[in-house]
Structures are given as structure tokens and as C-alpha cells.
Write a protein that holds these residues in place. Sequence first.
Motif, PDB file in Angstrom:
ATOM      1  N   ARG A 122       1.858 103.251 -35.976  1.00  8.83           N
ATOM      2  CA  ARG A 122       3.123 102.559 -36.231  1.00  8.83           C
ATOM      3  C   ARG A 122       4.167 103.508 -36.795  1.00  8.83           C
ATOM      4  NH1 ARG A 122       3.749  99.247 -40.031  1.00  8.83           N
ATOM      5  NH2 ARG A 122       5.510  98.190 -39.056  1.00  8.83           N
ATOM      6  N   ALA A 123       3.756 104.387 -37.693  1.00  8.78           N
ATOM      7  CA  ALA A 123       4.701 105.317 -38.313  1.00  8.78           C
ATOM      8  C   ALA A 123       5.337 106.222 -37.273  1.00  8.78           C
ATOM      9  CB  ALA A 123       3.987 106.146 -39.383  1.00  8.78           C
ATOM     10  N   MET A 159      10.650  94.863 -29.403  1.00  8.59           N
ATOM     11  CA  MET A 159       9.803  95.950 -29.897  1.00  8.59           C
ATOM     12  C   MET A 159       8.955  96.486 -28.741  1.00  8.59           C
ATOM     13  SD  MET A 159       7.152  95.933 -33.144  1.00  8.59           S
ATOM     14  CE  MET A 159       8.414  95.477 -34.324  1.00  8.59           C
ATOM     15  N   LYS A 160       8.966  97.801 -28.564  1.00  6.58           N
ATOM     16  CA  LYS A 160       8.252  98.399 -27.447  1.00  6.58           C
ATOM     17  C   LYS A 160       6.748  98.160 -27.542  1.00  6.58           C
ATOM     18  CE  LYS A 160       7.112 102.774 -25.223  1.00  6.58           C
ATOM     19  NZ  LYS A 160       7.201 104.243 -25.244  1.00  6.58           N
ATOM     20  N   LYS A 169       3.012  93.847 -35.427  1.00 13.46           N
ATOM     21  CA  LYS A 169       3.587  95.059 -36.003  1.00 13.46           C
ATOM     22  C   LYS A 169       3.499  96.245 -35.054  1.00 13.46           C
ATOM     23  CE  LYS A 169       2.185  93.687 -40.671  1.00 13.46           C
ATOM     24  NZ  LYS A 169       1.310  94.039 -41.815  1.00 13.46           N
ATOM     25  N   PHE A 170       2.484  96.236 -34.188  1.00 15.80           N
ATOM     26  CA  PHE A 170       2.276  97.340 -33.248  1.00 15.80           C
ATOM     27  C   PHE A 170       1.868  96.750 -31.900  1.00 15.80           C
ATOM     28  CE2 PHE A 170      -0.420 100.821 -31.458  1.00 15.80           C
ATOM     29  CZ  PHE A 170       0.585 101.766 -31.336  1.00 15.80           C
ATOM     30  N   PRO A 171       2.837  96.286 -31.127  1.00 14.45           N
ATOM     31  CA  PRO A 171       2.524  95.621 -29.850  1.00 14.45           C
ATOM     32  C   PRO A 171       1.849  96.569 -28.861  1.00 14.45           C
ATOM     33  CG  PRO A 171       4.787  95.186 -30.538  1.00 14.45           C
ATOM     34  CD  PRO A 171       4.275  96.277 -31.416  1.00 14.45           C
TER      35      PRO A 171
END
Length: 450
Positions: free
Chosen positions: A337-338, A1-2, A29-31
Amino acid sequence: MKKHNVMIAGGGSTFTPGIVLMLVENIDKFPIKKLKLYDNDEERQYPIAKACEIMLREKAPEIEFSYTVDPEEAFSDIDFVMAHIRVGKYEMRELDEKIPLKHGVVGQETCGPGGIAYGLRSIGPVIEMIDYMEKYSPNAWMLNYSNPASIVAEACRRIKPNSKVINICDMPIGIHSRIKEILGFKSDKDFDVMYYGLNHFGWWKEIRDKAGKDLMPQIINHVKEFGYIVPELYEEKPNDNRETWRFQNSWMDTMVKARDVQALDPQTLPNTYLKYYLYPDYEVEHSNPDYTRANEVMDSREKMVFETANKIIEKNSFDGADFETCGHATFIVDLARAIAFNTKERMLLIVQNNGSISNIDDDVMVEIPCLVGPNGPEPLNVGPIPTFQKGLIVQQASVEKLVVDAWQEHSYIKAWQALSLSQIVPSAKKAKDILDDLIEANKDYWPPLN
């Protein structure tokens, strides 16, 4: 995940620690690779930034953290700007509230004269931030929740129409949390809503659970009696400092007053801010012109957050700290995130109408449900709205357009027209008197009005 590079503009805000904490709690969830804070007030930003630095050292040492007052350093090599600036800080908010009250008119930071004053201060700095972002990180997105959101959004639409800016507000999210409590749900993601209006000026017309069950009758019956409060959840808690600043009497009154606003259209649920437009006489009568909401915030949240930051710095440890995440912090992470991961999250955002509300002009910046992906918001269709709501929306949208006209044209007349057209201001004479006082108070912030 970026992993993404994030910059928070308004690094000295009391909301910044909550956003940083929320980012850390959602790192899976949001690195995040880099996190920067930016503010033009170095002295104010320092304690917040140092406390966040200590927090990250203990909770997420892999994140590269920095803070600066230099725009080039701040806006370079970033993917997202999370912007929440307050131009003039709370000292100017206090004047936004007290000057109208001196004239017997509602004093509120985003509604009526106070909102117009705040808007004329905010347009220039928000546009400046967009320019910095486009110069130093042209592929970045700005998630902007700087108030007053409707006026700022209208200015962005006109001045920066092709920019990657999404204007947002956490107020509907705050009411969704109250609706969640009314329904007894665990999360406000357990239901879907259909909402329409302008920022701080809208109505829910539909709320359904994930199985499609209509929940509006249950919520309406509750709001008719209690407003958006579930009384047993908000009993006085003298040892809980957070309750002190989260639910001051004025905020509780706002939630309860929703029952009177809702009576004007019993089939819908109102945004709480409509009370300022529909019951301005009540608001003035129940306001203290010497101690307004700005004073409450300065004496509670403002004081508490900076005291907490200084204690963290003094201990050189985040252990036992009392920073708290809040609704708009969660909202901003979900939005990022979206966009980053194409989650198609359904969110209430401020977007150009373009037919979503079929009987409102296309160029009005409305607040409606959208699905969010890598290209930004995809507005949902609302359809036609009733005459009552349409009339109020057209009037208020015209006020906001006149404010942007006044800023762009340096026009005294347009500013006077905006104040005179506001539902909150009773006459053009009052509007002129208030405007003249606001001009004097904002001489260091507003463009000259001729």
C-alpha cells in the motif's frame, strides 16, 4: 482507487493462506484485480492453491485467481511479487539445525552455520526470480521476505543493484506485538521506534507514543523481569490449537531469554535472535539434537495448515476454516500500500546503509526505519551507535559478505572464513568440520566450492 495485480512466489508455503486472507480483509485499502500463486513444487502448491481458490470464491469473487508452476505465466502482467520461498523446504532446514548441533554448535535456520547453509541455497533462486520479474513485468516491485534476509539482501545489492526489490522481515513486527501487549496498546502503530542493526541482529534505542512520550523505561523494566512475555496472556489453552504452534516451548524460551540479552546493554532492547550469538553455550545445552525447531514446525504448523487446506477442498467451502492471518501478512500489505498509494508508512526495512548509521560502512545492508512511497524506502538517520553494537555488527556483516563471496566465487576458503568469523562458531576447526558436512548435505543446492 487503482486495482493491482499481485503474485505470491512460494505458493505452497504454509504462510500463503494467511497472506491471501489478509489481502482479502484489506481489499478496500489495497484493491486487487488479479492474484496468482507460483511455486516450483506443483504437488505442494496444489492443496494450498485450491483452498485459497475456494476462499476467494466465497469472500472476494471479483478477484481473478490462478496458480501455476510456469515462470512466464506467473511473472507476466503483475505489479507486485510477494516472495517467500524456502529453498530445500523443511527437510533442509532440519539439516541446517542438526548438523551444527552434532558438532556442539548452535543449530538455527538463519543464524550461524544454519543461516550460512540456507543463504548459499537461497541466493541463486532469489536472483532467478528477480530476473523473471524484470523480463516479464519490468515495472513490478518485489517485496522479498525469503530468509536468510541479510545474506539475500547483500546478494541483491551486489548482483541486482538497480532492481526494484525491497528485502523485509517480520521479526521486528513480532516483537512490536509483544511490546504492544506490554504497553497495553491496541495496535503496534500506536508507537514509533528507532531501531538499528542487521536482520535478526539489532536493537531498539527509542520507543515513543504518538505524543512523543518516552516509553523505553516502562518496557525495559518489564523485559528485565519477564523478557518479552506478558505471562497472564499466555496461560496454557489446551483447546486452542493455534496456541499450540504459535507458542511452543522453544519460542516462549526465546522471548524470555531476551532479559539476559538485554542485560548486556540496559539502555536498549534487543532483537531476540541475539541470544544465539551472545549465549550460544546456553542454546546448545538446551537444544535437542534429535528434535529441533524444524521438527516442531513440521509437526505443528505444517501439519495443521495442510490438514485445514484439505478439509476446505473436501467440503468445497471455506466456512468454518481456521486459517489465520499473521504479523508478516499485515506487514506485506502495508508495504504494498505504501508503494502503491504513497502513504509514507514508517517501516523497518533492510536497506543499504549509505550513512544512516554514521559509524558503519556505507555498503552494509542494515535494518532501520524508513518512510515508504512510490520510489521505495527513504531511510531515516540513525546517527552513530555504541562500540559494543558496532563491533558485533561489523563482525556479522563481514560474515554475510563472505557468504556472498563464497557463492559468487565458488570459494571453499571464503565459506570457511565466514563460518570461522561467526560469533556462534568457537573455532576454525569446528567451522571446517561443519562446512564439510554441510557441503555433502547441500550438494544438490550449493554451487561447487573449490
